[in-house]
Design an enzyme around this catalytic site. Sequence first.
Site, PDB file in Angstrom:
ATOM      1  N   ARG A  65       0.826  -1.211   0.000  1.00  0.00           N
ATOM      2  CA  ARG A  65       0.000   0.000   0.000  1.00  0.00           C
ATOM      3  C   ARG A  65       0.854   1.251   0.000  1.00  0.00           C
ATOM      4  NH1 ARG A  65      -3.478   1.789   5.110  1.00  0.00           N
ATOM      5  NH2 ARG A  65      -1.727   3.172   5.347  1.00  0.00           N
ATOM      6  N   CYS A  93       0.036   5.593   0.703  1.00  0.00           N
ATOM      7  CA  CYS A  93      -0.953   6.604   1.081  1.00  0.00           C
ATOM      8  C   CYS A  93      -0.428   7.958   0.632  1.00  0.00           C
ATOM      9  CB  CYS A  93      -1.185   6.597   2.591  1.00  0.00           C
ATOM     10  SG  CYS A  93      -2.458   7.764   3.126  1.00  0.00           S
TER      11      CYS A  93
END
Length: 128
Positions: free
Chosen positions: A105, A107
Amino acid sequence: MADKRAISTSGAPQNDNPYSQGVLADGFLFVSGFGPVDPETGEDVDGDVRAQTHRVMDNLAAVVREAGGSLDDLVKVTVYVTDMDDYDAVNEAYAEHVGDTPPARVCIEAARLPDDVRVEIDAVAKVA
Protein backbone atom coordinates in the site's frame (compact mmCIF):
# COMPACT_ATOMS: atom_id res chain seq x y z
CA MET A 1 -3.38 -8.91 -26.06
CA ALA A 2 -4.54 -9.55 -22.51
CA ASP A 3 -7.89 -11.18 -21.85
CA LYS A 4 -9.73 -8.13 -20.52
CA ARG A 5 -13.30 -7.47 -19.40
CA ALA A 6 -15.11 -4.78 -17.46
CA ILE A 7 -16.56 -5.62 -14.05
CA SER A 8 -19.68 -3.80 -12.93
CA THR A 9 -21.97 -4.17 -9.92
CA SER A 10 -24.87 -2.30 -8.40
CA GLY A 11 -23.16 -2.88 -5.03
CA ALA A 12 -20.75 -0.04 -5.78
CA PRO A 13 -21.46 3.50 -6.99
CA GLN A 14 -22.37 3.88 -10.66
CA ASN A 15 -21.52 6.94 -12.73
CA ASP A 16 -21.57 8.18 -16.28
CA ASN A 17 -17.85 8.94 -16.46
CA PRO A 18 -15.75 7.08 -19.04
CA TYR A 19 -14.24 4.38 -16.83
CA SER A 20 -15.14 0.94 -15.48
CA GLN A 21 -15.68 0.11 -11.82
CA GLY A 22 -13.10 -2.61 -12.38
CA VAL A 23 -11.24 -4.32 -15.18
CA LEU A 24 -10.25 -7.99 -15.01
CA ALA A 25 -7.15 -8.75 -17.08
CA ASP A 26 -5.32 -12.08 -16.99
CA GLY A 27 -6.46 -12.84 -13.43
CA PHE A 28 -5.72 -9.39 -12.05
CA LEU A 29 -8.57 -7.07 -11.12
CA PHE A 30 -7.86 -3.36 -11.32
CA VAL A 31 -10.47 -1.51 -9.25
CA SER A 32 -11.11 2.16 -9.91
CA GLY A 33 -10.84 4.62 -7.06
CA PHE A 34 -13.94 4.92 -4.93
CA GLY A 35 -14.93 7.59 -2.51
CA PRO A 36 -17.46 7.16 0.30
CA VAL A 37 -20.55 7.09 -1.90
CA ASP A 38 -23.56 5.00 -0.90
CA PRO A 39 -24.43 3.01 -4.04
CA GLU A 40 -28.15 2.99 -3.19
CA THR A 41 -28.54 6.74 -2.80
CA GLY A 42 -25.61 8.06 -4.84
CA GLU A 43 -24.81 10.37 -1.93
CA ASP A 44 -21.62 10.67 0.11
CA VAL A 45 -21.99 9.03 3.52
CA ASP A 46 -22.28 11.21 6.56
CA GLY A 47 -19.77 10.85 9.32
CA ASP A 48 -16.12 11.14 10.10
CA VAL A 49 -13.24 9.82 8.02
CA ARG A 50 -13.56 6.38 9.69
CA ALA A 51 -17.15 6.05 8.47
CA GLN A 52 -16.08 7.27 5.04
CA THR A 53 -13.23 4.71 4.92
CA HIS A 54 -15.59 1.86 5.83
CA ARG A 55 -17.93 2.86 2.96
CA VAL A 56 -15.00 3.07 0.53
CA MET A 57 -13.84 -0.42 1.52
CA ASP A 58 -17.39 -1.76 1.14
CA ASN A 59 -17.49 -0.28 -2.38
CA LEU A 60 -14.17 -1.90 -3.27
CA ALA A 61 -15.33 -5.22 -1.80
CA ALA A 62 -18.47 -5.18 -3.96
CA VAL A 63 -16.42 -4.92 -7.15
CA VAL A 64 -13.95 -7.59 -6.04
CA ARG A 65 -16.82 -9.94 -5.12
CA GLU A 66 -18.41 -9.38 -8.54
CA ALA A 67 -15.15 -10.60 -10.09
CA GLY A 68 -15.19 -13.71 -7.89
CA GLY A 69 -12.80 -12.61 -5.15
CA SER A 70 -12.69 -11.04 -1.72
CA LEU A 71 -10.68 -8.33 0.00
CA ASP A 72 -8.23 -11.08 1.01
CA ASP A 73 -7.25 -11.13 -2.69
CA LEU A 74 -6.01 -7.52 -2.67
CA VAL A 75 -2.34 -7.25 -3.59
CA LYS A 76 -1.88 -3.46 -3.97
CA VAL A 77 -3.85 -0.50 -2.68
CA THR A 78 -3.47 3.25 -3.02
CA VAL A 79 -5.12 5.44 -0.39
CA TYR A 80 -5.71 9.12 -1.10
CA VAL A 81 -6.51 11.45 1.81
CA THR A 82 -7.05 15.19 1.77
CA ASP A 83 -5.47 15.61 5.20
CA MET A 84 -2.58 13.46 6.43
CA ASP A 85 -3.83 14.15 9.96
CA ASP A 86 -6.55 11.59 9.10
CA TYR A 87 -3.92 8.88 8.50
CA ASP A 88 -4.38 7.06 11.82
CA ALA A 89 -8.18 7.08 11.64
CA VAL A 90 -8.13 5.82 8.05
CA ASN A 91 -5.68 3.07 9.06
CA GLU A 92 -7.93 1.94 11.92
CA ALA A 93 -10.97 1.56 9.65
CA TYR A 94 -8.95 0.10 6.77
CA ALA A 95 -7.35 -2.54 9.01
CA GLU A 96 -10.80 -3.96 9.83
CA HIS A 97 -11.22 -4.93 6.15
CA VAL A 98 -7.86 -6.29 4.99
CA GLY A 99 -7.21 -9.31 7.20
CA ASP A 100 -3.99 -10.84 8.48
CA THR A 101 -1.99 -10.40 5.27
CA PRO A 102 -2.66 -6.84 4.17
CA PRO A 103 -1.79 -5.81 0.62
CA ALA A 104 1.11 -3.60 -0.34
CA ARG A 105 0.00 0.00 0.00
CA VAL A 106 0.84 3.62 -0.45
CA CYS A 107 -0.95 6.60 1.08
CA ILE A 108 -0.90 9.96 -0.65
CA GLU A 109 -2.17 13.33 0.55
CA ALA A 110 -4.17 14.88 -2.29
CA ALA A 111 -5.02 18.56 -2.47
CA ARG A 112 -8.61 17.73 -3.37
CA LEU A 113 -10.73 14.67 -4.20
CA PRO A 114 -13.96 14.52 -6.25
CA ASP A 115 -16.99 15.86 -4.37
CA ASP A 116 -14.58 17.10 -1.68
CA VAL A 117 -14.56 13.73 0.11
CA ARG A 118 -11.76 13.04 2.60
CA VAL A 119 -10.67 9.59 1.38
CA GLU A 120 -10.57 7.62 -1.86
CA ILE A 121 -9.00 4.19 -2.45
CA ASP A 122 -8.17 2.15 -5.55
CA ALA A 123 -6.88 -1.41 -5.61
CA VAL A 124 -5.42 -4.33 -7.52
CA ALA A 125 -6.50 -7.89 -6.66
CA LYS A 126 -5.44 -11.33 -7.92
CA VAL A 127 -8.76 -13.14 -8.38
CA ALA A 128 -8.15 -15.91 -10.89
